[in-house]
Design a protein around this motif. Sequence first.
Motif, mmCIF file in Angstrom:
data_model
loop_
_atom_site.group_PDB
_atom_site.id
_atom_site.type_symbol
_atom_site.label_atom_id
_atom_site.label_comp_id
_atom_site.label_asym_id
_atom_site.label_seq_id
_atom_site.Cartn_x
_atom_site.Cartn_y
_atom_site.Cartn_z
ATOM 1 N N ARG A 185 0.827 -1.207 0.000
ATOM 2 C CA ARG A 185 0.000 0.000 0.000
ATOM 3 C C ARG A 185 0.864 1.262 0.000
ATOM 4 N N LEU A 186 1.821 1.352 0.908
ATOM 5 C CA LEU A 186 2.675 2.541 0.995
ATOM 6 C C LEU A 186 3.626 2.630 -0.197
ATOM 7 N N GLY A 187 4.308 1.531 -0.505
ATOM 8 C CA GLY A 187 5.246 1.536 -1.629
ATOM 9 C C GLY A 187 4.572 1.855 -2.943
ATOM 10 N N GLY A 188 3.377 1.306 -3.145
ATOM 11 C CA GLY A 188 2.629 1.584 -4.370
ATOM 12 C C GLY A 188 2.251 3.059 -4.477
ATOM 13 N N SER A 189 1.886 3.648 -3.339
ATOM 14 C CA SER A 189 1.569 5.087 -3.328
ATOM 15 C C SER A 189 2.793 5.924 -3.653
ATOM 16 N N VAL A 190 3.940 5.524 -3.117
ATOM 17 C CA VAL A 190 5.193 6.243 -3.395
ATOM 18 C C VAL A 190 5.520 6.152 -4.883
ATOM 19 N N VAL A 191 5.374 4.975 -5.463
ATOM 20 C CA VAL A 191 5.627 4.802 -6.898
ATOM 21 C C VAL A 191 4.752 5.752 -7.710
ATOM 22 N N HIS A 192 3.462 5.796 -7.399
ATOM 23 C CA HIS A 192 2.548 6.658 -8.156
ATOM 24 C C HIS A 192 2.910 8.134 -7.997
ATOM 25 N N LEU A 193 3.253 8.561 -6.791
ATOM 26 C CA LEU A 193 3.633 9.961 -6.575
ATOM 27 C C LEU A 193 4.880 10.328 -7.373
ATOM 28 N N LEU A 194 5.877 9.448 -7.340
ATOM 29 C CA LEU A 194 7.122 9.720 -8.071
ATOM 30 C C LEU A 194 6.884 9.746 -9.572
ATOM 31 N N LYS A 195 6.108 8.789 -10.080
ATOM 32 C CA LYS A 195 5.797 8.759 -11.512
ATOM 33 C C LYS A 195 5.026 10.011 -11.928
ATOM 34 N N ASP A 196 4.090 10.434 -11.094
ATOM 35 C CA ASP A 196 3.295 11.625 -11.408
ATOM 36 C C ASP A 196 4.147 12.882 -11.506
ATOM 37 N N ARG A 197 5.240 12.935 -10.752
ATOM 38 C CA ARG A 197 6.097 14.126 -10.827
ATOM 39 C C ARG A 197 7.193 13.975 -11.884
ATOM 40 N N GLY A 198 7.178 12.829 -12.606
ATOM 41 C CA GLY A 198 8.067 12.661 -13.747
ATOM 42 C C GLY A 198 9.353 11.920 -13.478
ATOM 43 N N ASP A 199 9.482 11.308 -12.312
ATOM 44 C CA ASP A 199 10.699 10.560 -11.995
ATOM 45 C C ASP A 199 10.711 9.198 -12.681
ATOM 46 N N GLU A 200 11.914 8.714 -12.976
ATOM 47 C CA GLU A 200 12.102 7.351 -13.479
ATOM 48 C C GLU A 200 12.142 6.434 -12.266
ATOM 49 N N VAL A 201 11.256 5.458 -12.221
ATOM 50 C CA VAL A 201 11.089 4.623 -11.029
ATOM 51 C C VAL A 201 11.232 3.151 -11.387
ATOM 52 N N VAL A 202 11.916 2.420 -10.502
ATOM 53 C CA VAL A 202 11.940 0.962 -10.570
ATOM 54 C C VAL A 202 11.405 0.462 -9.237
ATOM 55 N N GLY A 203 10.332 -0.316 -9.307
ATOM 56 C CA GLY A 203 9.760 -0.890 -8.103
ATOM 57 C C GLY A 203 10.315 -2.279 -7.858
ATOM 58 N N THR A 204 10.485 -2.618 -6.594
ATOM 59 C CA THR A 204 10.925 -3.965 -6.232
ATOM 60 C C THR A 204 10.027 -4.503 -5.133
ATOM 61 N N ASP A 205 9.882 -5.798 -5.130
ATOM 62 C CA ASP A 205 9.145 -6.472 -4.059
ATOM 63 C C ASP A 205 9.449 -7.952 -4.172
ATOM 64 N N GLN A 206 9.204 -8.679 -3.106
ATOM 65 C CA GLN A 206 9.382 -10.123 -3.173
ATOM 66 C C GLN A 206 8.132 -10.794 -3.718
ATOM 67 N N ARG A 207 7.056 -10.035 -3.847
ATOM 68 C CA ARG A 207 5.825 -10.537 -4.462
ATOM 69 C C ARG A 207 5.863 -10.240 -5.960
ATOM 70 N N PRO A 208 5.093 -10.986 -6.747
ATOM 71 C CA PRO A 208 5.065 -10.752 -8.203
ATOM 72 C C PRO A 208 4.508 -9.372 -8.555
ATOM 73 N N LYS A 209 4.882 -8.907 -9.739
ATOM 74 C CA LYS A 209 4.401 -7.627 -10.251
ATOM 75 C C LYS A 209 2.892 -7.714 -10.478
#
Length: 71
Positions: free
Chosen positions: A10-34
């Motif tokens: 929940r938190l990591g996904g929100s961070v990804v969306h915020l960063l993408k919305d401001r134009g940052d290049e983002v790579v998400g990681t998790d031990q769960r599948p994409k």
Amino acid sequence: MILVTGATGRLGGSVVHLLKDRGDEVVGTDQRPKPDGFSCEFAEVNLRDHEKTSELVADAERSEEHTSELQ
């Protein structure tokens, strides 16, 4: 490039969306599948896997160095 751990949560996904919305290049990681429809590059990796984690961090650092050189 910004590396976000726990990106499928929940938190990591929100961070990804915020960063993408401001134009940052983002790579998400998790031990769960994409999840379906995930909006950025993704690496399924357990952070206890030192080798894979080191590769991801090194890639992010190289990307940041390259971006700095272009500015």
